[in-house]
Design a protein around this motif. Sequence first.
Motif, PDB file in Angstrom:
ATOM      1  N   TRP A  29       0.868  -1.031  -0.316  1.00 27.61           N
ATOM      2  CA  TRP A  29       0.405   0.189  -0.183  1.00 27.61           C
ATOM      3  C   TRP A  29       0.816   1.254   0.345  1.00 27.61           C
ATOM      4  CZ3 TRP A  29      -5.266   0.860   0.125  1.00 27.61           C
ATOM      5  CH2 TRP A  29      -6.027   2.388   0.096  1.00 27.61           C
ATOM      6  N   LEU A  30       1.215   1.196   1.303  1.00 27.86           N
ATOM      7  CA  LEU A  30       2.796   2.227   1.160  1.00 27.86           C
ATOM      8  C   LEU A  30       3.731   2.368  -0.210  1.00 27.86           C
ATOM      9  CD1 LEU A  30       3.918   5.165   2.567  1.00 27.86           C
ATOM     10  CD2 LEU A  30       5.427   2.872   3.671  1.00 27.86           C
ATOM     11  N   THR A  31       4.228   1.463  -1.024  1.00 27.72           N
ATOM     12  CA  THR A  31       5.213   1.427  -1.893  1.00 27.72           C
ATOM     13  C   THR A  31       4.272   2.243  -3.524  1.00 27.72           C
ATOM     14  OG1 THR A  31       6.174  -0.370  -1.704  1.00 27.72           O
ATOM     15  CG2 THR A  31       5.846   0.555  -3.767  1.00 27.72           C
ATOM     16  N   TRP A  32       2.541   1.469  -3.234  1.00 27.70           N
ATOM     17  CA  TRP A  32       1.589   2.638  -4.324  1.00 27.70           C
ATOM     18  C   TRP A  32       1.012   4.119  -4.307  1.00 27.70           C
ATOM     19  CZ3 TRP A  32       0.264   1.598  -8.916  1.00 27.70           C
ATOM     20  CH2 TRP A  32      -0.586   2.160  -9.441  1.00 27.70           C
ATOM     21  N   GLU A  33       0.694   4.258  -2.979  1.00 24.61           N
ATOM     22  CA  GLU A  33       1.005   5.414  -2.251  1.00 24.61           C
ATOM     23  C   GLU A  33       2.259   6.571  -2.443  1.00 24.61           C
ATOM     24  OE1 GLU A  33      -2.012   7.061  -0.922  1.00 24.61           O
ATOM     25  OE2 GLU A  33      -3.052   5.105  -1.906  1.00 24.61           O
ATOM     26  N   LEU A  34       2.841   6.346  -2.460  1.00 27.96           N
ATOM     27  CA  LEU A  34       4.442   7.051  -3.216  1.00 27.96           C
ATOM     28  C   LEU A  34       5.434   6.925  -3.655  1.00 27.96           C
ATOM     29  CD1 LEU A  34       6.821   5.570  -0.024  1.00 27.96           C
ATOM     30  CD2 LEU A  34       5.330   7.699  -0.183  1.00 27.96           C
ATOM     31  N   THR A  35       4.593   6.374  -5.172  1.00 28.87           N
ATOM     32  CA  THR A  35       5.108   5.933  -6.382  1.00 28.87           C
ATOM     33  C   THR A  35       3.996   6.055  -7.945  1.00 28.87           C
ATOM     34  OG1 THR A  35       4.934   3.909  -7.136  1.00 28.87           O
ATOM     35  CG2 THR A  35       7.114   4.443  -5.575  1.00 28.87           C
ATOM     36  N   ARG A  36       2.753   5.683  -7.052  1.00 27.65           N
ATOM     37  CA  ARG A  36       1.490   4.933  -8.315  1.00 27.65           C
ATOM     38  C   ARG A  36       2.209   4.130  -9.011  1.00 27.65           C
ATOM     39  NH1 ARG A  36      -3.022   5.581  -5.729  1.00 27.65           N
ATOM     40  NH2 ARG A  36      -2.604   7.810  -4.451  1.00 27.65           N
ATOM     41  N   SER A  37       2.934   3.219  -9.324  1.00 27.69           N
ATOM     42  CA  SER A  37       4.115   2.282 -10.249  1.00 27.69           C
ATOM     43  C   SER A  37       4.476   1.506  -9.919  1.00 27.69           C
ATOM     44  CB  SER A  37       5.416   3.064 -10.381  1.00 27.69           C
ATOM     45  OG  SER A  37       5.883   2.069 -10.755  1.00 27.69           O
ATOM     46  N   GLY A  38       3.743   0.154 -11.005  1.00 25.54           N
ATOM     47  CA  GLY A  38       3.730  -1.512 -10.967  1.00 25.54           C
ATOM     48  C   GLY A  38       5.368  -1.602 -11.228  1.00 25.54           C
ATOM     49  N   ALA A  39       5.954  -1.316 -11.283  1.00 27.66           N
ATOM     50  CA  ALA A  39       7.544  -1.262 -11.179  1.00 27.66           C
ATOM     51  C   ALA A  39       7.441  -0.973 -10.006  1.00 27.66           C
ATOM     52  CB  ALA A  39       7.716  -0.601 -12.685  1.00 27.66           C
ATOM     53  N   TRP A  40       7.385  -0.879  -9.263  1.00 24.31           N
ATOM     54  CA  TRP A  40       8.319  -0.434  -7.619  1.00 24.31           C
ATOM     55  C   TRP A  40       7.366  -1.547  -7.034  1.00 24.31           C
ATOM     56  CZ3 TRP A  40      12.073   1.398  -6.894  1.00 24.31           C
ATOM     57  CH2 TRP A  40      12.890   2.653  -7.299  1.00 24.31           C
ATOM     58  N   LEU A  41       6.753  -1.493  -7.608  1.00 24.08           N
ATOM     59  CA  LEU A  41       5.149  -2.712  -6.952  1.00 24.08           C
ATOM     60  C   LEU A  41       6.583  -4.222  -6.748  1.00 24.08           C
ATOM     61  CD1 LEU A  41       1.777  -2.232  -6.771  1.00 24.08           C
ATOM     62  CD2 LEU A  41       2.851  -2.195  -4.953  1.00 24.08           C
ATOM     63  N   GLY A  42       6.593  -4.287  -8.435  1.00 23.91           N
ATOM     64  CA  GLY A  42       7.621  -5.553  -8.309  1.00 23.91           C
ATOM     65  C   GLY A  42       9.188  -5.538  -7.959  1.00 23.91           C
ATOM     66  N   ALA A  43       9.489  -3.934  -7.961  1.00 22.20           N
ATOM     67  CA  ALA A  43      10.629  -4.524  -7.391  1.00 22.20           C
ATOM     68  C   ALA A  43      10.885  -4.923  -5.894  1.00 22.20           C
ATOM     69  CB  ALA A  43      11.128  -3.074  -7.557  1.00 22.20           C
ATOM     70  N   VAL A  44      10.008  -3.967  -5.277  1.00 21.71           N
ATOM     71  CA  VAL A  44       9.367  -4.149  -3.799  1.00 21.71           C
ATOM     72  C   VAL A  44       9.240  -5.609  -3.469  1.00 21.71           C
ATOM     73  CG1 VAL A  44       8.380  -4.232  -1.097  1.00 21.71           C
ATOM     74  CG2 VAL A  44       8.649  -2.019  -3.142  1.00 21.71           C
ATOM     75  N   ALA A  45       8.466  -6.712  -4.345  1.00 21.39           N
ATOM     76  CA  ALA A  45       8.100  -7.694  -4.452  1.00 21.39           C
ATOM     77  C   ALA A  45       9.029  -8.925  -4.402  1.00 21.39           C
ATOM     78  CB  ALA A  45       6.772  -8.294  -5.119  1.00 21.39           C
ATOM     79  N   MET A  46       9.979  -8.544  -5.393  1.00 22.46           N
ATOM     80  CA  MET A  46      11.502  -8.929  -5.779  1.00 22.46           C
ATOM     81  C   MET A  46      11.865  -9.228  -4.313  1.00 22.46           C
ATOM     82  SD  MET A  46      13.985  -8.396  -8.755  1.00 22.46           S
ATOM     83  CE  MET A  46      14.447  -7.144  -7.894  1.00 22.46           C
ATOM     84  N   ALA A  47      12.537  -7.756  -3.804  1.00 19.71           N
ATOM     85  CA  ALA A  47      13.322  -7.432  -2.479  1.00 19.71           C
ATOM     86  C   ALA A  47      12.532  -8.642  -1.823  1.00 19.71           C
ATOM     87  CB  ALA A  47      13.575  -6.239  -2.113  1.00 19.71           C
ATOM     88  N   TYR A  48      11.755  -8.749  -1.469  1.00 24.83           N
ATOM     89  CA  TYR A  48      10.872  -9.392  -0.423  1.00 24.83           C
ATOM     90  C   TYR A  48      10.905 -11.442  -1.306  1.00 24.83           C
ATOM     91  CZ  TYR A  48       7.839  -7.077   2.601  1.00 24.83           C
ATOM     92  OH  TYR A  48       7.573  -6.592   3.763  1.00 24.83           O
ATOM     93  N   ALA A  49      11.026 -11.306  -2.159  1.00 23.10           N
ATOM     94  CA  ALA A  49      11.666 -12.469  -2.849  1.00 23.10           C
ATOM     95  C   ALA A  49      12.832 -13.423  -2.552  1.00 23.10           C
ATOM     96  CB  ALA A  49      10.561 -13.507  -3.844  1.00 23.10           C
ATOM     97  N   LEU A  50      13.689 -12.517  -3.730  1.00 19.93           N
ATOM     98  CA  LEU A  50      14.588 -12.694  -3.996  1.00 19.93           C
ATOM     99  C   LEU A  50      16.223 -13.416  -2.630  1.00 19.93           C
ATOM    100  CD1 LEU A  50      16.795 -12.718  -6.172  1.00 19.93           C
ATOM    101  CD2 LEU A  50      17.475 -10.522  -4.901  1.00 19.93           C
ATOM    102  N   PRO A  51      15.790 -13.066  -1.658  1.00 19.51           N
ATOM    103  CA  PRO A  51      16.152 -13.803  -0.037  1.00 19.51           C
ATOM    104  C   PRO A  51      15.463 -15.054  -0.319  1.00 19.51           C
ATOM    105  CG  PRO A  51      15.695 -11.947   0.695  1.00 19.51           C
ATOM    106  CD  PRO A  51      14.637 -11.438  -0.487  1.00 19.51           C
ATOM    107  N   ALA A  52      14.746 -15.281  -0.774  1.00 20.88           N
ATOM    108  CA  ALA A  52      13.471 -16.835   0.042  1.00 20.88           C
ATOM    109  C   ALA A  52      14.153 -18.031  -1.114  1.00 20.88           C
ATOM    110  CB  ALA A  52      12.198 -16.797  -0.418  1.00 20.88           C
ATOM    111  N   ILE A  53      14.486 -16.899  -2.289  1.00 28.17           N
ATOM    112  CA  ILE A  53      15.005 -17.938  -3.144  1.00 28.17           C
ATOM    113  C   ILE A  53      16.800 -18.607  -3.777  1.00 28.17           C
ATOM    114  CG2 ILE A  53      16.042 -17.797  -6.417  1.00 28.17           C
ATOM    115  CD1 ILE A  53      12.712 -15.795  -6.182  1.00 28.17           C
TER     116      ILE A  53
END
Length: 172
Positions: A29-53
């Motif tokens: 929610w905060l990422t969207w509010e700050l950027t209004r960007s799907g690309a930034w939402l994807g970057a944040v999701a990748m930041a969560y997922a990359l360590p797990a991978i």
Amino acid sequence: MRHGAYARFITSSWVYTIGFWMQRIGIGWLTWELTRSGAWLGAVAMAYALPAIILTPFAGAIADRMDRVRLLRRSQALQFLTGLVLAGFTLAGLAGVGLIIVIAFTLGILESMATPARMTIAPNLVPKEDLSGAIGLNAVSFNSATFIGPAIAGAAIAGIGVGWTFAISAAA
């Protein structure tokens, strides 16, 4: 639930997972509010997922060689501090997408290390004859929290704001 240590573990694990999902929703929610960007939402999701991978294969081996309770306590203490930082910066109006990515990456590392320990702790807390029930309860706990956490997050974000939602999730 008749085994005290397991009852405390599963209850606290359920509360933790609700808080985890509240934080995930709040970060999106905060990422969207700050950027209004799907690309930034994807970057944040990748930041969560990359360590797990990257870390999950190693984290299981580490959890097998460490005291799982100590590993969970350390991980959750660091997640609490990370959540407080996120809540503080957000409430102060200082949160930016860079901070969010660093927080998401940090949380991804901590969660990657804690998950194998959390998933394998039940055999240490219940006798063998109660293990299938404990594993089933673990699944119910996790799946119900993945539904309840986002619902609470949505109501909290709408009612008290995303910064306070982060504070509540850190407390969880």
